[in-house]
Design an enzyme around this catalytic site. Structure first.
Site, PDB file in Angstrom:
ATOM      1  CB  ALA A 153      39.199  43.534   8.779  1.00 37.08           C
ATOM      2  N   GLY A 160      48.426  47.464  15.649  1.00 34.07           N
ATOM      3  CA  GLY A 160      47.271  48.230  16.091  1.00 34.07           C
ATOM      4  C   GLY A 160      47.336  49.660  15.638  1.00 34.07           C
ATOM      5  CB  SER A 161      48.761  52.661  17.277  1.00 37.33           C
ATOM      6  OG  SER A 161      47.935  52.582  18.419  1.00 37.33           O
ATOM      7  NE  ARG A 203      19.015  71.161  37.754  1.00 38.05           N
ATOM      8  CZ  ARG A 203      18.639  71.032  36.475  1.00 38.05           C
ATOM      9  NH1 ARG A 203      17.841  70.026  36.120  1.00 38.05           N
ATOM     10  NH2 ARG A 203      19.058  71.909  35.577  1.00 38.05           N
ATOM     11  CG  LEU A 232      26.840  61.156  40.564  1.00 29.71           C
ATOM     12  CD1 LEU A 232      26.441  60.306  39.376  1.00 29.71           C
ATOM     13  CD2 LEU A 232      25.631  61.867  41.146  1.00 29.71           C
ATOM     14  N   GLY A 233      29.870  59.809  44.027  1.00 28.63           N
ATOM     15  CA  GLY A 233      30.306  58.894  45.065  1.00 28.63           C
ATOM     16  C   GLY A 233      29.830  57.469  44.815  1.00 28.63           C
ATOM     17  CD  GLU A 282      36.416  54.977  13.042  1.00 26.59           C
ATOM     18  OE1 GLU A 282      36.632  55.994  12.361  1.00 26.59           O
ATOM     19  OE2 GLU A 282      35.298  54.473  13.165  1.00 26.59           O
ATOM     20  N   GLY A 283      42.102  55.064  15.560  1.00 25.65           N
ATOM     21  CA  GLY A 283      43.272  55.892  15.858  1.00 25.65           C
ATOM     22  C   GLY A 283      43.250  56.369  17.293  1.00 25.65           C
ATOM     23  CB  THR A 284      45.272  55.474  20.288  1.00 27.22           C
ATOM     24  OG1 THR A 284      46.558  55.845  19.765  1.00 27.22           O
ATOM     25  CG2 THR A 284      45.074  53.982  20.151  1.00 27.22           C
TER      26      THR A 284
END
Length: 391
Positions: free
Chosen positions: A118, A125-126, A267, A343-344, A368-370
């Site tokens: 935690a 945050g960062s 394909r 793929l649209g 875990e770190g941006t």
């Protein structure tokens, strides 16, 4: 010379993990759409299959080193699904922190537990050095107060490594890690988070209200606060050198799944995606773009293997771990989005898992770190910049 050629034993282990992954995919949509449910610790099909990861432990001297092979196995596992596994193993990010910074006695006492970690808070945050959760020594007990959010494995974990400050005036040097077991007085699991992706994954919010833990639960046992260094902060940050390449591998497994699905669909549509070397001017634009995405995947995977190989050699890999995380996080976003574009409308249909992989890989660049933080670490390491110069 670094050689990542897989031995027959390596290939057998990876094939077994992928076979499990195909079974896990059958459950992936259900748990994605019913995120209040937890995937089972063991799927019904597990009783008929030996554990695939056990094959990785049957190592021969010529096989790929264990750390590097674990990255490939991790990618092979998430190629199936990020959250649903044939068998859910014990352990979390907190276990890596325990191994990196705990004493021998602490490892023996708590190593069998599944431990979350935690760090992130509503206002932090960062920059983990800005944590506001406090730990105050009261006799032979630490008293913790604060909130934590986005705790991975937060509900299922049996305990958690909590980052808290014992001296706010000391900045990073005052930050320590504490092990708090579930059931400790004042430890509240507030709720499970609802998220864009990895919905079936267990992510929780914690509250610590005068939470009391024994004095010996300070990870590493060092209560001093040095005034001229970062103290234990650097030690606990070393955890991420072990885990950041693995985070990239998690995302790359899902990105490879998207590439495999897209390749088969192209394909079927008559595109020759299996001919290489013609160059963008001599081939279809769709095929050229697909080949770019394949190359991006391979380049990112090599950064992961490089970082893990250094770890296997017991060499410093702080820079390489951040490069792997930054490259991997950016690559998987571009790969999955690129596949959707190729793929649209077919790609965004919920009848297929590719739109789920597109959502799930977003976490690779965040936790875990941006990616931005990784670029700061890379700049600091290569250019010699200090913390203040990068502000």
């Amino acid at each position: 010379m670094i050689d990542f050629t897989l031995t027959e034993n390596d290939q057998k282990a990876l094939a077994a993990v992928r076979a499990e992954g195909l079974i896990a995919r059958k459950y992936a949509r259900h748990f994605d759409e019913n995120e209040h449910e937890f995937p089972p610790d063991e799927l019904a099909e597990a009783k008929d299959r030996p554990p695939a990861f056990a094959l990785m432990l049957q190592r021969k001297p010529e096989d790929t080193p264990l750390g590097t092979m674990s990255m490939l196995m991790t990618a092979a596992q998430t190629w199936g699904d990020y959250s649903v596994r044939m068998r859910r193993g014990k352990g979390g990010l907190g276990n890596a922190a325990l191994q990196a910074a705990g004493t021998a006695e602490q490892k023996q006492k708590w190593g069998h537990l599944t431990l979350a970690m935690a760090i992130t808070e509503p206002g932090c945050g960062s920059d983990p050095s800005a944590v506001q959760t406090t730990a105050v020594l009261d006799g032979d007990e630490w008293v913790l107060n604060g909130e934590k959010i986005f705790v991975t494995t937060g509900c299922r974990a049996e305990g958690v490594i909590v980052w808290a400050t014992i001296d706010k005036s000391a900045g990073r040097a005052g930050i320590k890690s504490f092990l708090v077991e579930k059931g400790a007085p004042g430890f509240i699991v507030a709720h499970k988070e609802k998220k864009l992706g990895i919905r079936a994954d267990d992510t929780a919010a914690y509250v610590f209200q005068s939470c009391r833990i024994p004095r010996g639960n300070l990870l590493g046992g060092d209560e001093t606060v040095p005034k001229e260094s970062s103290g234990g902060f650097r030690g606990v940050m070393a955890t991420f050198n072990m885990t950041r390449p693995a985070v990239a591998a998690l995302g790359l497994g899902m990105a490879e799944a998207a590439l495999d699905f897209t390749r088969e669909e192209l394909r079927k549509a008559g595109f020759d995606v299996d001919t290489y070397g013609a160059g963008p001017r001599a081939t279809n634009a769709v095929v050229a773009r697909f080949h770019e995405l394949e190359a991006l995947h391979d380049a990112a995977l090599l950064t992961v293997l490089r970082a893990s190989w250094l770890g296997d050699q017991r060499k410093p890999n702080n820079l390489e771990a951040s490069i792997a995380k930054a490259k991997g996080g950016a690559a998987v976003r571009e790969i999955t989005q690129g596949c959707l574009e190729l793929l649209g409308p077919f790609g965004v249909s919920r009848e297929h898992l590719i739109e789920k992989w597109f959502r799930d890989v977003r976490i690779t660049d965040i936790y875990e770190g941006t990616g931005q933080i990784q670029h700061l670490i890379i700049a600091r390491t290569i250019l010699g910049y200090g913390r203040e110069e990068l502000r």
